[in-house]
Structure formats: C-alpha cells, structure tokens
Write an enzyme that holds these catalytic residues in place. Structure first.
Site, mmCIF file in Angstrom:
data_model
loop_
_atom_site.group_PDB
_atom_site.id
_atom_site.type_symbol
_atom_site.label_atom_id
_atom_site.label_comp_id
_atom_site.label_asym_id
_atom_site.label_seq_id
_atom_site.Cartn_x
_atom_site.Cartn_y
_atom_site.Cartn_z
ATOM 1 N N LYS A 102 -4.420 -7.318 4.826
ATOM 2 C CA LYS A 102 -4.408 -6.587 3.548
ATOM 3 C C LYS A 102 -5.430 -7.212 2.632
ATOM 4 O O LYS A 102 -5.791 -8.382 2.793
ATOM 5 C CB LYS A 102 -3.025 -6.718 2.900
ATOM 6 C CG LYS A 102 -2.769 -5.737 1.789
ATOM 7 C CD LYS A 102 -2.329 -4.417 2.359
ATOM 8 C CE LYS A 102 -1.697 -3.512 1.349
ATOM 9 N NZ LYS A 102 -0.703 -2.626 1.962
HETATM 10 N N1 GLU Z 1 -1.711 0.879 2.743
HETATM 11 C C1 GLU Z 1 -0.799 1.445 3.673
HETATM 12 C C2 GLU Z 1 0.385 0.528 3.889
HETATM 13 O O1 GLU Z 1 0.688 -0.281 3.052
HETATM 14 C C3 GLU Z 1 -1.475 1.888 4.959
HETATM 15 C C4 GLU Z 1 -2.144 0.813 5.730
HETATM 16 C C5 GLU Z 1 -2.984 1.330 6.897
HETATM 17 O O2 GLU Z 1 -2.994 2.516 7.142
HETATM 18 O O3 GLU Z 1 -3.606 0.484 7.537
HETATM 19 O O4 GLU Z 1 1.091 0.622 4.846
#
Ligand code: GLU
Length: 419
Positions: A102
């Site tokens: 992330k």
């Molecule tokens: N931001 C989204 C989550 O927190 C999607 C992450 C992604 O698709 O890699 O799950």
C-alpha cells in the site's frame, strides 16, 4: 497506540486459536520493505513544492505486493504500513495470488489543478519505479485516486523502464483500476461495491429467519465504494420480490442526508450537480450523526477509525459492513462484539476490489478480455467462497467474523511459508 501495531495485534489474537509459532508471527507482522520518498513538483505558478509519499511492501508470501495508492492529507508511514498489512490479510482471505502492499501521497488532491495532479503522480512514479512492476508490486486506486491516475502511473512506468506501454499489454499490468480503454476491466470500478453486496447477502442468508425485510441501511462515504454498494443494495430483492434494503442515509466527506428511502442514482446526480450531497433529497446530517442512526445495517465506507470508544456506545445498528479499511478501532470492535453487533470485517467485506484487480491483472498478463458477465460471475465465486470459509471458521472456533477471517488468512499464509 499506533494503527499498524493495533492491526498486527488483531492477527496475534486470532493466531491463538490455531497455535501459530512466534517466528511465523514475526514474519507476518513485520514489513519486508518500506519506501519513503520526497516528490518534487513544479506547480502551475512556477514554484517548486515537495510532497511526501510512501510505498509499503508488507509481505510477498502469496505473490507480488498488491494494494492501492491513497492521496489524502492524513497519509503517513504508520497508516500506510497498517493498510499494507491489511492487504496481505485480505488477499489471503479472498485467495488471490498476491501479497500485501500500500502507499500514497500526503496531499489534498482537490487543492491541485489537473496538471499539478498529473505531474505529482508522474514524479512519484519516478521515485518508486524501481520497486514496482507487474510481477513485483502492483498498485491500484484507493481513497481519492482514479482510473486516470492509474493510466498516468502505467504510462510513466513504461517510460522509466524504456518502453511505451502500447508495446506491451503485460507492462500495463504494473497497475490495476485503469480506464477500460487503457487495459482496464469493465467491472473493476464496481467490484468493491458488488463484492460487499455479495458478502452481505450471503451472510444474511445464513441468518435467515432472524430478519425482517426491508433492512434499513446507512452508508458513510459515497465515493466509488459507497456508491456502487448502494446501487447493488438498492436493486436487491427478496425471494418474494420485495426490496431487501432501504437506504435511509448516505454521506460524503462534507456530510450527508437522511430520508425514508434514497435512490443512489439520484443522490449521485445531486452530488455531481452540487459538488457534494445537498439537502435536496433528504434532511441534512453530519458524518458523526450518520454512524449513530437507528438502522439495521451501518456501512462505514470512508476512512479508518471512525468507530471508536468515543461513539461506540451510541451505535444502534445490529450489523456493520466495513467497506472502508480499518473503520473500527480494536477497542470498539470488542464492545460491539460484546453487545451482539455483528461486524462483517473489512478484510472480507471490501475484498471485492482487489479481487477485481486480480482479474484485470490476469487479463493483462495473458492478453485476454473477459466479458462483464464472466467478470461478475468470477467475482461472485470468489466472494462467496471467502464468505463461506470465514463463516465456517466463525462457527468452528466460536469467534467474531474478524477473528475468523484472520484465522483463514493465517492458515493460507502459513501454508505458503512451509512450501
Ligand atoms: N484499494 C483497494 C483496497 O483497499 C483495492 C486494492 C487493489 O485493488 O489492489 O482493497
């Protein structure tokens, strides 16, 4: 307590039910790599400004790091690390071949012009390009990041590695949530909301008999996640063709409205017209008030830690569907559990987003294009399977759904360590 530490304690507690050795816990609760960068940007007025960004690569036991990029003033190292950790857990719960990552930039994107936003994004990519890639780490949208931003990321990444992304569809797999015209998937945009609706309906089915429809729902957050979830709940019907849900309140970052039954399509039209939800369709309420409404189902679909010891005693909903990541503090979750409120945890409830990303990535890697019907069917299969597994662990170990989801995830991660 910091949010990352609190997140890892959720895993440690769940691990007691399946006796996980300390050395394994150390691996699962420690980031593999953390990158913190400064991002220079030339602003429209010619001045140069430095922003701060992160890419956290928590764990890659199950595959390439995977998780969103968030543009928000609150972005910081601790939050990014917690979010990367939750991605590891979420990907393991829903059984996609990804690890947890992330990142984000500490910025209010609404204060930037489109040109500044693009330059910021491209400058960030140049700082992180050496640690991302289709088989290394695959970012995606998160709070305030859009398909357009994903396109800029893929394009800049291709430039850095010395290829135009037109030359290789595989290269575009460096990021998911792209525009459909640029290697994205029809279906990815709605995937988190559709996934959440699927999980909720599956769980309600398991509780059938205890419920009277329509169930009232309040949704905090009307971005990509809250909006599509609202749409699917609005359309859901019982076996005797009655509405399953009445959406009685919604809000965006500026506040919300409450009414007898809201049509999400109309709320979206109003939001577009007035830049945020106006009081045209209902009575005005604040973002704190929406959480405390007397509803059957509460859906936090915005930011973390909105349900804490400060307001948990005022929560009246019997079911909470966590569409945001980490909306409930550990302390509040315990109180909700003691009060008999069923919390459907983030790591299951919102995992449709990354599952949809997996489908997009898979198509890019193999040069395929799925139909929307196939995409939705696959999403349904993954979400139902994950919900059934979590429900099974919930019954078997007599634990909350959150602890059950952690148990499912730990088992999958431990099996990968031993491989
Ligand atoms: N931001 C989204 C989550 O927190 C999607 C992450 C992604 O698709 O890699 O799950």
């Amino acid at each position: 307590m910091n949010i990352f530490k609190e997140a890892t304690e959720q895993l440690r507690e769940a691990s007691k039910y399946i006796k996980t050795p300390e050395d394994v816990l150390a691996v699962l609760t420690t980031a593999e790599r953390k990158l913190s960068v400064s991002i220079p940007v030339t602003m429209d007025d010619g001045t140069r400004k430095l922003f701060h960004g992160y890419r956290m690569q928590h764990n890659s036991l199950l595959g390439p790091y995977k998780g969103g990029l968030r543009y928000h003033p609150q972005v910081n190292e601790d939050e990014a690390q917690a979010l990367a950790f939750w991605m590891m857990v979420k990907n393991a719960v829903v059984n996609v071949p990804f690890g947890g990552g992330k990142g984000g930039i500490q910025v209010d994107p609404k204060s930037l012009s489109p040109g500044e936003l693009e330059r910021l994004t491209r400058s960030f990519v140049r700082r992180i390009a050496h640690v991302i890639g289709p088989t290394i780490d695959v970012p995606a949208p998160d709070v305030n990041t859009t398909a357009q931003i994903m396109e800029w990321i893929a394009d800049e990444y291709a430039r850095v590695v010395g290829m135009t992304s037109d030359e290789s569809s595989t290269l575009r797999a460096v990021v998911t949530g792209k525009p459909v015209s640029y290697g994205g998937s029809e279906g990815r945009e709605e995937a988190t909301g559709l996934g959440g609706a699927t999980v909720l309906k599956n769980i309600l089915l398991k509780k059938e008999g205890e419920l009277t429809y329509p169930l009232t729902v309040a949704i905090q957050g009307f971005g990509n996640v809250g909006y599509f979830l609202a749409q699917y709940l609005y359309k859901a019907r019982t076996s005797d063709d009655q509405p399953m849900f009445h959406i009685v309140a919604v809000s965006d970052s500026k506040g919300g409205i409450t009414a007898q039954a809201l049509d999400p399509e109309k709320v979206m039209a109003d939001k577009k017209e007035n830049k945020s939800i106006s009081d045209k369709l209902g009575k005005r309420i604040t973002n704190d008030e929406i959480l405390e409404l007397d509803v059957d189902i509460l859906v936090p679909a915005a930011l973390e830690h909105v349900i804490s010891k400060v307001n948990v005693h005022n929560i009246k909903a019997n079911i909470i569907l966590e569409m945001a990541n980490g909306p409930t503090t550990k302390e509040a979750a315990q109180i909700l559990d003691d009060n008999g409120c069923m919390v459907i945890p983030d790591i299951l409830a919102n995992s449709g987003g990354v599952t949809g990303s997996y489908f997009e990535w898979e198509q890019n890697m193999k040069g395929q294009t799925w139909t929307i019907e196939h995409y939705r069917r696959e999403l349904h299969t993954y979400m139902t399977q994950a919900t059934d597994e979590v429900w099974g662990a919930h019954k078997k170990h007599k634990v909350s759904l959150r602890t059950a989801a952690y148990i499912v995830a730990i088992q999958r991660l431990v099996a990968a360590i031993d491989r």
